[in-house]
Design a protein around this motif. Structure first.
Motif, PDB file in Angstrom:
ATOM      1  N   SER A 155       0.838  -1.201   0.000  1.00 39.31           N
ATOM      2  CA  SER A 155       0.000   0.000   0.000  1.00 39.31           C
ATOM      3  C   SER A 155       0.874   1.253   0.000  1.00 39.31           C
ATOM      4  O   SER A 155       0.493   2.282  -0.564  1.00 39.31           O
ATOM      5  N   GLY A 156       2.044   1.133   0.607  1.00 43.85           N
ATOM      6  CA  GLY A 156       2.950   2.276   0.602  1.00 43.85           C
ATOM      7  C   GLY A 156       3.445   2.605  -0.796  1.00 43.85           C
ATOM      8  O   GLY A 156       3.515   3.773  -1.196  1.00 43.85           O
ATOM      9  N   MET A 157       3.786   1.566  -1.555  1.00 44.45           N
ATOM     10  CA  MET A 157       4.264   1.781  -2.933  1.00 44.45           C
ATOM     11  C   MET A 157       3.152   2.352  -3.794  1.00 44.45           C
ATOM     12  O   MET A 157       3.364   3.244  -4.605  1.00 44.45           O
ATOM     13  N   HIS A 158       1.975   1.836  -3.580  1.00 44.65           N
ATOM     14  CA  HIS A 158       0.790   2.301  -4.293  1.00 44.65           C
ATOM     15  C   HIS A 158       0.644   3.818  -4.112  1.00 44.65           C
ATOM     16  O   HIS A 158       0.489   4.579  -5.063  1.00 44.65           O
ATOM     17  N   MET A 159       0.738   4.227  -2.868  1.00 41.98           N
ATOM     18  CA  MET A 159       0.574   5.631  -2.533  1.00 41.98           C
ATOM     19  C   MET A 159       1.675   6.485  -3.145  1.00 41.98           C
ATOM     20  O   MET A 159       1.436   7.584  -3.625  1.00 41.98           O
ATOM     21  N   ARG A 160       2.882   5.948  -3.085  1.00 41.64           N
ATOM     22  CA  ARG A 160       4.010   6.713  -3.615  1.00 41.64           C
ATOM     23  C   ARG A 160       3.841   6.955  -5.113  1.00 41.64           C
ATOM     24  O   ARG A 160       4.122   8.032  -5.624  1.00 41.64           O
ATOM     25  N   LEU A 161       3.361   5.910  -5.786  1.00 43.56           N
ATOM     26  CA  LEU A 161       3.161   6.040  -7.225  1.00 43.56           C
ATOM     27  C   LEU A 161       2.085   7.091  -7.516  1.00 43.56           C
ATOM     28  O   LEU A 161       2.257   7.953  -8.382  1.00 43.56           O
TER      29      LEU A 161
END
Lengths: 404, 278
Positions: A155-161
């Motif tokens: 979910s963190g990567m998702h948000m960063r993208l």
């Protein structure tokens, strides 16, 4: 300054439909049961709101849940239309909205495909997307994951993208809603850096937030909404103070909103503490001594480490060290009663707040410091702007100050 | 702050009430979004499956075999060439029917997007239609040559009219999808109504039966069924190798223009109210 956004006596009404179900069965039932009838109730999300925003301004929009903050952003973004009044924007400006992160993302698509789709949703052409794409990859730090399906992202990567796309859309005006409510420390830091860079390029930010810390960090001006009305529009510190006042008064009156639970408050306090420590380069093991002034609700915290002393209210951080005009009074022998277990290895002295004459004092290293003598800098204004008002009456909170 | 200092004139944030031309210009600016939405749907449909797009071809292929067996050998009421006409009808009907149902839900199914980003809403029904159109086109491109070969029909110059009617059908389908998308936003019942309507319309279109064999007094009525002029035109162009009847032309062009213009105007008139109806 040229106005970029101009709101003139804007009102927005929503119809709340209770028991909404247009089907025949419930309509037939409604003939006999009063309480099953569809009720149309009007809700004025905004009333009589007028203000202008100039190029390069950063405006924090504060207010409690349901006060109309998000509606305001959606009106400016052109998603909603005002019921009355006018919402005007300068012709030809690009307005970027970051109202929810990752809207329009599809888990089955790869990172690359999602970036392209998301940028297209915001109105970019193919050529423009090609142009920003490398920047998005760079910003997100997900170069090796661009061909991976989004469902395999954390979910963190998702948000960063998602934020990487938003940060690279480069609109003239950025409308942000509560994005700092999510994400880890690193992510939030990156968000703030982006906003600062954005402002340094002379762009405009409207920022809805509950975090006075971030508002102070990013905004030069604060608008406070309450029940759809613009109660305050002006400098940050006064605005945040007015907001706190509002929260205090409303928490005692019959609240229209659910009061925060004790657990929430505790968590919030812990987060604020960490936030404070972090911004002052301290680690979590640094000692925190809580001091009470007057009524027990009025909590002040003092942070101590060798050579440095901080005193803060929940929203305040004052570094006593290094600010020259400290009037040091004589040591006060009355500084007693601090439990020994609170005295960690970093404590060089016992610190305590006193309010015998309505003023606030703290003792440090055997000396007593009168706060009214402190010169304080305001971070958001970027200079020495304010004299501390050292007097704290019982039950009152101190105005907000930060150190540059 | 006075307007005199403004460096650009101020305009309505929601874009006022733009006319059809301004709305169309806005759509053109968002063509990359349309392209992305269509390719997203195509990718999502076949991603993860081994045969991918081949599935789209397998379906009509099996259909062709089954119909041939049923109509020629089991029911023995039709020659195998009828399957050619049947398939033309079914493929174009499928394009129309799936576009309509997908387009009808395109606004209400994308509530999250509508509530957070400002873009021309017509992008959504249009990409639903184009998604189905892409599949229709690819199937036709494979099957038309195949069927012409199988049934030994020599291609005639009238085949050049085929794309014209495909374009007309695309126009009508887009108009219908936009009108339905707008309608469903206000009345969800339309979606259910549409299912029934499609079933009725399927049988009022000469797909299973031959247009030429309809009794004279009924033929006129059948022609006014929305998909009839297109299906008949395809059959006349590809199978009979002749220019479609004048009546077919008139009805097809009228439907295409009226539906597209009407659907687009209706949609753009209502689109600013969508977000509050979701």
């Amino acid at each position: 300054m040229a106005p970029l956004i101009d709101l003139r006596n804007v009102a927005k009404r929503y119809w709340l439909r209770k028991n909404r179900s247009g089907d025949l069965k419930s309509r037939a039932l409604a003939l006999f049961h009063k309480d099953k009838r569809e009720i149309h109730e009007e809700l004025w999300a905004l009333r009589g709101v007028s203000f202008t925003v100039g190029r390069g301004e950063s405006v924090g929009i504060i207010g409690r849940n349901g006060s109309g903050k998000s509606t305001l952003l959606k009106l400016i973004a052109g998603i909603h239309r005002p019921t009355s009044g006018e919402v005007l924007v300068s012709r030809g400006i690009q307005i970027g909205t970051l109202i929810e992160l990752g809207i329009g993302f599809h888990l089955e698509l790869s990172g690359r495909e999602n970036v392209r789709l998301n940028a297209a949703i915001h109105g970019l052409s193919a050529a423009e997307i090609d142009q920003i794409y490398p920047g998005v990859v760079e910003y997100s730090g997900l170069r090796d994951f661009m061909d991976v399906q989004l469902k395999n992202y954390s979910s963190g990567m998702h948000m960063r993208l998602a934020f990487a796309v938003a940060a690279n859309l480069r609109p003239d005006v950025m409308l942000l809603d509560e994005i700092f409510a999510v994400g880890d420390e690193e992510f939030q830091k990156q968000c703030r850096r982006t906003m600062e860079q954005f402002l340094s390029e002379g762009k405009t930010i409207l920022f809805v937030s509950h975090s006075s810390y971030t508002v102070r960090e990013v905004c030069q001006r604060v608008c406070m909404l309450e029940h759809g009305q613009l109660l305050y529009d002006g400098p940050v510190e006064e605005g945040l103070a007015a907001y706190r006042q509002l929260q205090l008064t409303s928490s005692t009156s019959s609240g229209f909103e659910m009061p925060a639970t004790a657990a929430d408050q505790e968590e919030e306090a812990a987060l604020r503490r960490l936030d404070f420590l972090r911004t002052h380069g301290l680690a979590s093991h640094h000692y925190v001594l809580e001091l009470r002034c007057g009524q027990p609700t009025n909590t002040l915290r003092t942070f101590v480490e060798p050579g440095r002393l901080f005193v803060c209210t929940p929203h305040t951080a004052i570094d006593l060290h290094g600010l020259p005009p400290i009037n040091v009074a004589t040591a006060d022998a009355a500084f007693t009663g601090v439990p020994p277990e609170l005295m960690g290895p970093n404590i060089v002295s016992i610190v305590r707040a006193l309010a015998p004459d309505g003023r606030f004092y703290a003792g440090y290293d055997g000396r007593r410091i009168r706060f009214e003598q402190l010169e304080v800098m305001s971070r958001s204004a970027g200079g020495r702007v304010d004299r501390i008002d050292g007097s704290i009456a019982d039950g009152q909170q101190m105005a907000v100050f930060t150190r540059v | 702050m006075s307007l005199a200092h403004s460096d650009a004139p101020l305009v309505d944030a929601a874009g006022g009430h733009p006319g059809p031309i301004a709305s169309f210009a806005a759509l053109l600016r968002y063509r990359e979004l349309i392209r992305n939405l269509v390719s997203k749907d195509l990718k999502l449909k076949y991603r993860g499956s081994v045969f991918g797009f081949l599935w789209s071809l397998l379906n009509p292929l099996v259909m062709m075999l089954v119909y041939t067996v049923v109509f020629k050998y089991i029911m023995t009421i039709r020659g195998s060439d009828f399957v050619f006409q049947l398939l033309l009808g079914i493929l174009s009907w499928t394009f129309f029917a799936s576009s309509s149902s997908m387009g009808a839900g395109s606004i209400v199914d994308n509530g999250g997007l509508l509530k957070t980003v400002h873009f021309p809403r017509a992008v959504l029904p249009i990409s639903s239609v184009l998604f189905n159109f892409a599949q229709f086109l690819l199937t036709i491109l494979v099957f038309l040559p195949l069927m012409l070969t199988i049934y030994q029909i020599a291609p005639t110059p009238t085949l050049l009219l085929f794309p014209v009617f495909i374009a007309l059908q695309l126009m009508m389908t887009m108009g219908v999808a936009m009108a339905l998308a707008a309608g469903v936003t206000f009345f969800r019942d339309i979606r259910h109504l549409l299912e029934i309507a499609l079933m009725v319309l399927f049988w009022t279109t000469p797909i299973i039966y031959d247009y030429q064999t309809i009794p004279e007094q009924w033929r006129q009525r059948v022609l006014f069924s929305p998909m009839t002029p297109f299906v008949v035109a395809y059959q006349q162009i590809c199978y009979h190798g002749r220019v479609p009847d004048l009546s077919v032309w008139i009805v097809a062009v009228t439907y295409a223009v009226v539906a597209l213009a009407g659907g687009f105007v209706l949609f753009t008139r209502l689109q600013h109210e969508f977000v509050e109806q979701i």
